[in-house]
Scaffold this active site. Sequence first.
Site, PDB file in Angstrom:
ATOM      1  N   GLY A  70       0.818  -1.213   0.000  1.00  0.00           N
ATOM      2  CA  GLY A  70       0.000   0.000   0.000  1.00  0.00           C
ATOM      3  C   GLY A  70       0.851   1.261   0.000  1.00  0.00           C
ATOM      4  O   GLY A  70       0.513   2.247  -0.665  1.00  0.00           O
ATOM      5  N   THR A  71       1.942   1.232   0.721  1.00  0.00           N
ATOM      6  CA  THR A  71       2.803   2.423   0.810  1.00  0.00           C
ATOM      7  C   THR A  71       3.360   2.781  -0.568  1.00  0.00           C
ATOM      8  O   THR A  71       3.329   3.946  -0.980  1.00  0.00           O
ATOM      9  CB  THR A  71       3.950   2.163   1.802  1.00  0.00           C
ATOM     10  OG1 THR A  71       3.378   1.914   3.092  1.00  0.00           O
ATOM     11  CG2 THR A  71       4.898   3.344   1.887  1.00  0.00           C
ATOM     12  N   ASN A 150      -7.945   4.110   8.356  1.00  0.00           N
ATOM     13  CA  ASN A 150      -7.397   2.970   9.090  1.00  0.00           C
ATOM     14  C   ASN A 150      -7.542   3.098  10.601  1.00  0.00           C
ATOM     15  O   ASN A 150      -7.539   2.101  11.309  1.00  0.00           O
ATOM     16  CB  ASN A 150      -5.917   2.776   8.741  1.00  0.00           C
ATOM     17  CG  ASN A 150      -5.140   4.067   8.702  1.00  0.00           C
ATOM     18  OD1 ASN A 150      -5.508   5.004   7.991  1.00  0.00           O
ATOM     19  ND2 ASN A 150      -4.078   4.138   9.462  1.00  0.00           N
ATOM     20  N   GLN A 178      -7.731  -0.149   3.394  1.00  0.00           N
ATOM     21  CA  GLN A 178      -8.581  -0.709   4.459  1.00  0.00           C
ATOM     22  C   GLN A 178      -9.974  -1.085   3.959  1.00  0.00           C
ATOM     23  O   GLN A 178     -10.680  -1.829   4.628  1.00  0.00           O
ATOM     24  CB  GLN A 178      -8.726   0.300   5.608  1.00  0.00           C
ATOM     25  CG  GLN A 178      -7.436   0.589   6.340  1.00  0.00           C
ATOM     26  CD  GLN A 178      -6.968  -0.571   7.211  1.00  0.00           C
ATOM     27  OE1 GLN A 178      -7.751  -1.459   7.580  1.00  0.00           O
ATOM     28  NE2 GLN A 178      -5.688  -0.587   7.551  1.00  0.00           N
ATOM     29  N   SER A 198      -3.597  -3.350  -0.689  1.00  0.00           N
ATOM     30  CA  SER A 198      -2.457  -4.038  -0.083  1.00  0.00           C
ATOM     31  C   SER A 198      -2.823  -5.466   0.289  1.00  0.00           C
ATOM     32  O   SER A 198      -3.953  -5.728   0.725  1.00  0.00           O
ATOM     33  CB  SER A 198      -2.033  -3.262   1.174  1.00  0.00           C
ATOM     34  OG  SER A 198      -1.066  -3.981   1.897  1.00  0.00           O
ATOM     35  N   GLY A 199      -1.860  -6.387   0.152  1.00  0.00           N
ATOM     36  CA  GLY A 199      -2.130  -7.804   0.392  1.00  0.00           C
ATOM     37  C   GLY A 199      -2.333  -8.194   1.841  1.00  0.00           C
ATOM     38  O   GLY A 199      -3.216  -8.981   2.170  1.00  0.00           O
ATOM     39  N   HIS A 200      -1.509  -7.605   2.744  1.00  0.00           N
ATOM     40  CA  HIS A 200      -1.525  -8.153   4.110  1.00  0.00           C
ATOM     41  C   HIS A 200      -2.702  -7.684   4.954  1.00  0.00           C
ATOM     42  O   HIS A 200      -2.874  -8.152   6.078  1.00  0.00           O
ATOM     43  CB  HIS A 200      -0.185  -7.888   4.829  1.00  0.00           C
ATOM     44  CG  HIS A 200       0.052  -6.463   5.222  1.00  0.00           C
ATOM     45  ND1 HIS A 200       0.079  -6.072   6.540  1.00  0.00           N
ATOM     46  CD2 HIS A 200       0.301  -5.356   4.497  1.00  0.00           C
ATOM     47  CE1 HIS A 200       0.340  -4.770   6.597  1.00  0.00           C
ATOM     48  NE2 HIS A 200       0.487  -4.320   5.366  1.00  0.00           N
ATOM     49  N   THR A 236      11.806  -7.355 -10.712  1.00  0.00           N
ATOM     50  CA  THR A 236      11.264  -8.705 -10.912  1.00  0.00           C
ATOM     51  C   THR A 236      10.012  -8.893 -10.064  1.00  0.00           C
ATOM     52  O   THR A 236       9.999  -8.561  -8.875  1.00  0.00           O
ATOM     53  CB  THR A 236      12.325  -9.764 -10.525  1.00  0.00           C
ATOM     54  OG1 THR A 236      13.478  -9.527 -11.333  1.00  0.00           O
ATOM     55  CG2 THR A 236      11.815 -11.175 -10.722  1.00  0.00           C
ATOM     56  N   CYS A 324       4.709   5.408  19.935  1.00  0.00           N
ATOM     57  CA  CYS A 324       5.924   5.830  20.616  1.00  0.00           C
ATOM     58  C   CYS A 324       7.057   5.840  19.595  1.00  0.00           C
ATOM     59  O   CYS A 324       7.481   4.800  19.136  1.00  0.00           O
ATOM     60  CB  CYS A 324       6.236   4.873  21.748  1.00  0.00           C
ATOM     61  SG  CYS A 324       7.525   5.507  22.797  1.00  0.00           S
TER      62      CYS A 324
END
Length: 387
Positions: A70-71, A150, A178, A198-200, A236, A324
């Site tokens: 996503g980034t 998100n 999201q 995004s995949g994860h 690749t 943090c």
Amino acid sequence: MRIYFDNAGTTAAKPEVVQAVLPYLAERYGNASSIHAVGRDARKAVEKARAQVAAAIGARPEEVYFTAGGTESDNWAVKGAAFALSSKGRHIITSAIEHHAVLHSCQWLQKQGFDVTYLPVDADGLVSPAGVEAAIRPDTILISVMTANNEIGVIEPIAEIGALARARKVLLHTDAVQAVGAVPVDVNALNVDMLSLSGHKIYGVMGVGALYIRQGVRIDSLLHGGAQERGRRAGTENLPAIVGLGAAIELATQHVEEHAARLTKLRDRLIGGILATVPHTRLNGHPTRRLPGNVNVSVDYIEGEALLLRLDLAGFEASSGSACTSGSLDPSHVLLAIGLSHEAAHGSLRLTLGDYNTEQDVDALLAALPGIVQSLREMSPLSHLNS
Ligand code: PLP
């Protein structure tokens, strides 16, 4: 027993995804650019995944480009459009609650001489389409507003923003990282020109994503090198991860309405339970225009990080609106944008539900939370404020 309530952070790959990926880590190891048999096998797998992603978002396969997540998709959309269109104008419109992948890209572009308008949101987190329209100038080249946030889960009026962007001939990018797999997402219904995913976040694997680029939209490349992804994104192809993304997005979108209905019930049980049993708590984000799995509450008179640690000890994995970073505690820019004070933003708790969460998980948290909050408040220097 551990209960995972951080599905907006990342999700566990589904067994079907793992099964799909495994052969591509070993025996089906081809480079999709090679013309020999394993190479052709890899190419077929990449193109199958591209078709799966396209079908899931109502796009054509040739409009889908694989990225490293996503980034990268957000960076590519925002910077790529800015540079491709800089001779036409140098003004970009975005919202104050975007993910840092968009916000920091915009801030970087400002250093390169672009002008960025960061639109405010209302107390529920909504971007106003009228506000977007009012911000459009003759030199506006791009609008980037996320489909769903998100942190507070608010679902933005992208279709309306898309209609007016189209009427004013300004490109629209949306970060749907999201939203995809959580609610129905269709690039044509949303009127968007570019869309990041995004995949994860959808039970795929980490380090893979995609950018939808509507046919005819010209953006500059971010990565230069080989001619992969039809010459627009060098490197690749990450074959196993791409295969996983294809499998994951198909699974996630096939029964999206059913999944959404189940999670919405769990979400509302969790929100209702927290507000009823933990004094001095408030829901952050729109009560109904929100992602099915998103719960975000402010818990007054405590530090979010302390609450997370106590929840972790009790077996619950959650997240908070404060991160943090190198010794300094930065409150969430999203919570500040909806009008929370620094103290309230620090005391926020985000619980994000996913396919593996059950009613028992929700009830276990509801049984544990009041006591944990109470004991933290008793230790807090602000405890005298707690009636
Ligand atoms: N955009 C949004 C809305 C997100 O929630 C995230 C991840 O947290 C990203 C972008 C970045 O995605 P990735 O982790 O795949 O780089």
